[in-house]
Write an enzyme that holds these catalytic residues in place. Structure first.
Site, PDB file in Angstrom:
ATOM      1  CB  THR A  94     -23.980 -17.486  12.549  1.00  0.00           C
ATOM      2  OG1 THR A  94     -23.310 -18.190  13.681  1.00  0.00           O
ATOM      3  CG2 THR A  94     -25.434 -18.010  12.881  1.00  0.00           C
ATOM      4  CG  ASP A  96     -16.700 -20.391  14.171  1.00  0.00           C
ATOM      5  OD1 ASP A  96     -17.797 -21.132  14.676  1.00  0.00           O
ATOM      6  OD2 ASP A  96     -16.323 -19.694  14.593  1.00  0.00           O
ATOM      7  CB  SER A  97     -15.480 -15.021  12.786  1.00  0.00           C
ATOM      8  OG  SER A  97     -16.108 -15.032  14.132  1.00  0.00           O
ATOM      9  CB  SER A  98     -13.236 -19.042  16.677  1.00  0.00           C
ATOM     10  OG  SER A  98     -14.966 -18.811  17.035  1.00  0.00           O
ATOM     11  CB  THR A 151     -21.489 -12.347  15.305  1.00  0.00           C
ATOM     12  OG1 THR A 151     -21.293 -13.605  16.028  1.00  0.00           O
ATOM     13  CG2 THR A 151     -22.550 -12.095  14.546  1.00  0.00           C
ATOM     14  CG  ASP A 152     -17.968 -15.751  18.006  1.00  0.00           C
ATOM     15  OD1 ASP A 152     -18.886 -15.500  18.345  1.00  0.00           O
ATOM     16  OD2 ASP A 152     -18.047 -17.130  17.847  1.00  0.00           O
ATOM     17  CD  GLN A 186      -9.884  -5.364  33.283  1.00  0.00           C
ATOM     18  OE1 GLN A 186     -10.993  -5.551  33.997  1.00  0.00           O
ATOM     19  NE2 GLN A 186      -8.808  -5.531  33.552  1.00  0.00           N
ATOM     20  CB  CYS A 187     -14.761   0.879  31.385  1.00  0.00           C
ATOM     21  SG  CYS A 187     -14.143   0.860  33.045  1.00  0.00           S
TER      22      CYS A 187
HETATM   23  N1  ASP Z   1     -19.059 -18.721  15.953  1.00  0.00           N
HETATM   24  C1  ASP Z   1     -19.626 -17.815  14.598  1.00  0.00           C
HETATM   25  C2  ASP Z   1     -18.657 -17.258  14.153  1.00  0.00           C
HETATM   26  O1  ASP Z   1     -18.319 -16.179  14.623  1.00  0.00           O
HETATM   27  C3  ASP Z   1     -20.846 -17.030  15.471  1.00  0.00           C
HETATM   28  C4  ASP Z   1     -21.448 -16.069  14.493  1.00  0.00           C
HETATM   29  O2  ASP Z   1     -21.179 -15.828  13.526  1.00  0.00           O
HETATM   30  O3  ASP Z   1     -22.486 -15.452  15.033  1.00  0.00           O
HETATM   31  O4  ASP Z   1     -18.228 -17.442  13.064  1.00  0.00           O
END
Ligand code: ASP
Length: 337
Positions: free
Chosen positions: A14, A59-61, A91-92, A273-274
């Site tokens: 992002t 995109d980090s996905s 961030t992902d 999972q916690c």
């Molecule tokens: N989908 C974005 C990513 O991970 C989200 C972000 O950067 O906040 O690349």
């Protein structure tokens, strides 16, 4: 004193994205344009820096082991020329990449700070400006010479970080480890939390695309359905269990599956999972069986760190028994045993 020199590696995410008809996407050159409008980046008080833009921007996905190796190799190749590194990342999956880099870069003795933003740098109210400028200063200060993640006032150990919020600007935390620094008017380092282990020379241990999986346990889970997944084709599995490492005991279905997986050479690591607290295999009857079946404890490791550590250990080409042993050892400050 000579100014410190920092390499900023832009991977996508992002922070440098631009609005398109199909939503935000990273566009080459867009980030450097946005940075050129930030006066702080040209301040005489700022360290010298250079920008390296990766290709393609993602995109980090879309991050995979290949991109983790790619980022690490840029750091490795430029290690002597720069005093520190800032990795701009989506961030992902930032916590996964931070964890992976902590394992790939053996003997790291310079700061590698991952950061990004929830609002693009080019937009109003972007959190990217502070995240970028502060990360640059932290990388130049050289106090935390390990892989870290800086976001909205907190400096976290990279392999302890978790993305906690999809929309808050305070998006990351490390529930099982103290912050390495809290940033207000000044950067207040928590010196006792920062890595102080012996380092040698930097080594680059690339990860291989080993087949691993993550299985989240839920009430009513029909283990039989997962039998076809947990075969010898999977070299490792991270099991996300309830609380301190518990699984449902009904029918005793999972244990034979784990025993078979273990006998055929898979490593099964038990996470919780916690978000906070640790796995204690054997504390309850519902977890003792896991231990007996050959599963190993990931203690208080995040799933992100456990995934990265499995990739790393399985890439070393060491015997399965050794992988299991190392999985329960603290290698880079990723777990408290
Ligand atoms: N989908 C974005 C990513 O991970 C989200 C972000 O950067 O906040 O690349």
């Amino acid at each position: 004193m000579a100014k410190k020199k920092i390499l900023i590696i832009y991977t996508g995410g992002t922070i440098g994205m631009c609005r398109t008809d199909s939503g935000y996407a990273p566009i080459s050159g867009f980030l450097s344009e946005a940075i050129s409008r930030i006066d702080d980046m040209k301040s005489p008080d700022a360290p010298d820096w250079e920008l390296y833009e990766m290709s393609p921007l993602l995109d980090s996905s879309d991050m995979t082991v290949d991109e983790w190796n790619g980022i690490a190799s840029i750091i490795y190749e430029n290690y002597c020329e720069f005093d520190g590194f800032v990795v701009l990342h989506g961030t992902d999956t930032m916590a996964y990449t931070a964890s992976a880099l902590s394992f790939i870069l053996e003997g790291l003795d310079k700061p590698v700070v991952l950061t990004g933003s929830q609002i693009p740098l080019s937009e109003l109210r972007s959190d990217g400006r502070d995240n970028l400028v502060t990360s640059l200063l932290i990388a130049a200060e050289g106090v935390a010479r390990e892989v870290t993640l800086y976001f909205s006032g907190k400096l976290l150990r990279g392999n302890r970080a978790v993305k906690m919020s999809a929309d808050k600007l305070v998006a990351f935390d490390s529930p099982n480890y103290p912050h390495l620094a809290d940033v207000g008017i000044t950067v207040r380092y928590n010196y006792s939390a920062i890595c102080n282990y012996e380092r040698g020379v930097l080594r680059f241990q690339p990860l291989s695309k080993v087949p691993i999986g993550v299985l989240k346990i839920f009430p009513g889970i029909q283990f039989g359905l997962f039998e076809t997944i947990m075969t010898e084709k999977l070299s490792g599995v991270v099991l996300e269990t309830f609380g301190a490492g518990n699984i449902p005991s009904y029918g005793g279905e999972l244990i034979p599956i784990i025993s078979r997986a273990f006998e055929s050479g898979s490593v099964v690591a038990v996470c919780s999972q916690c978000p906070s607290g640790t796995v204690t295999l054997g504390a309850y009857e519902t977890s003792s069986a896991l231990k007996r079946a050959g599963a190993v404890s990931a203690y208080d490791m995040t799933t992100e760190a456990a995934v990265a550590k499995l990739y790393y250990l399985l890439s070393l080409g060491i015997p399965t028994e050794k992988v299991k042993e190392k999985m329960e050892e603290n290698l880079r400050g990723e777990m408290t045993v």
